[in-house]
Write an enzyme that holds these catalytic residues in place. Sequence first.
Site: not given
Ligand code: NAP
Length: 500
Positions: A195, A270, A304, A401
């Site tokens: 996904k 990660e 990250c 973050e």
């Molecule tokens: P996120 O919600 O953690 O998204 C990462 C992935 O997880 C996306 O594919 C997301 O789908 C999915 N996801 C979201 N809720 C889920 C759930 N309940 N169960 C399973 N999968 C789920 O990240 P974001 O909301 O895009 O970003 C928020 C913050 O996360 C950022 O500000 C940053 O601090 C952090 N982040 C960290 C990384 C990293 O590389 N470690 C990468 C991205 C973001 P959707 O696309 O539909 O949300």
Amino acid sequence: MNIRFDAVPPLDPKVAAFVGGKHAMLIGSAWLPAASGQSLDVIDPSNGRVIAQVPAGDRADVDLAVKAARTAIDGPWSKMVPAERAKLIWKLADLIDANVDMLATLNSYESGKPIGDSRNGEVPFTAETFRYYAGWVTKINGETMTINAPGDWHAYTRREPVGVVGQIIPWNFPLSMLAWKVAPALAAGCTIVLKPAEQTPLGALYFGKLVQDAGFPEGVVNILTGFGETVGAAMAAHPDIDKVAFTGSTEVGRLIARAATGNLKKVSLELGGKAPTIVLGDADIDMAVAGASSAAFFNAGQSCGAGTRFFVHKKIYDKVMSGIAERAEALKLGAGLDPATELGPVVSQQQMERITRLISEGRNDGAEIVTGGARAGDVGYFVKPTVISRTRPDMSVIREEIFGPVACAMPFDDEDLDRLAKDANDTEYGLAASIWTNNLGAVHRLAAKIKSGTVWVNCHNFNDVTMPFGGFKQSGWGRELGEQALQLYTETKTVAIRLP
Ligand code: NAP
Ligand code: MG
């Protein structure tokens, strides 16, 4: 600070045809809409316009994809000898290289990142990751053991694929995050339900076409688009998925770990980071300024491993800070598809609002905004590259973050390495750190004291497919890349035989 909007070249007709076409999810050998008929918008973050619609899957689609992946692992995929699997993965890498223009354009269009970074960095790295793991397929072996018990024995281990894996990836490096997950899983002989993030599904869907062109048996790779709360959550909880691999926020990582308890599927995570960037008094100032700026601003800080907490020796603090601010102010902001862009928009309105909220909190907490500090322009999701000085460890800009182009700094006045390491470790995260110095003793002492999965010295954000990457503390479970990633996708089976 001006943002260029007028220099985006027209899309290549082949790319335009793909983006504007009807999008479907890859399940088995079929391209299908969501069972519910729902879809979601894909947005160009440089102007907020809708560029495509993709299916918004849900649990019913996850069920179908898991069935296809289960059939594939019980069928042709597991019967294929390793050399044949290696050839397919290598062919996929060649197809990624051959489609670099398409993939790079999609990647930059939907994520906003500079096209040069996609074309010369992320896409080649994606191909290289597949090639690296193609090499591993024929080298995944068990061992024989010499047994202590009396009698005649033969005992050995087998390394078997963990099974059907669910992989949930973020939008910050849509293609390399895909490669870090898909390539080792294929090498290990797993089948996959992938996904992509809701913001960046197009590159992943095009990748699905390349998987088919390479000739993989149907169901080995399935790609579902949709929201994390529906598709992602259904994958994490699915009783017939054997392992879930996730990259994203620590908050969602916790939800996934919890959802996985139903069938106790294996979990690798990660997660976030808050990397300390430590500049010692003897550091080469020009190198440190260039490196620290890139640590903070590369990919608009949406990494990250981004360098976000700068600890700079008092005697060079002003020079380093003014150098970083000067570089920040010189960055050319624009759409990812403009070849002159050095800093693109952040990925979404939600991220832009989160970043500017955190910057305001820093200001209200008494930190000094050296440069930037706000949204740039009023079209698209641009944030001015921001340098924040005189921060304190309790401020939210230091604790949370930010995931935006924001460097936060504080000076230190002696080189007590225990004290420095303690300050660097004063975070719930432990993904990465960098040290800038030529003092070899300080390098090795600090590298041992810092609690993070990676320590870079005189460099930052340097990833190589051979080097394991992952987090200590709340930055995650497990290591991706290198040989270690194969452990995430294999089970060890012991076979003990009493010789008659
Ligand atoms: P996120 O919600 O953690 O998204 C990462 C992935 O997880 C996306 O594919 C997301 O789908 C999915 N996801 C979201 N809720 C889920 C759930 N309940 N169960 C399973 N999968 C789920 O990240 P974001 O909301 O895009 O970003 C928020 C913050 O996360 C950022 O500000 C940053 O601090 C952090 N982040 C960290 C990384 C990293 O590389 N470690 C990468 C991205 C973001 P959707 O696309 O539909 O949300
Ligand atoms: Mg989300």
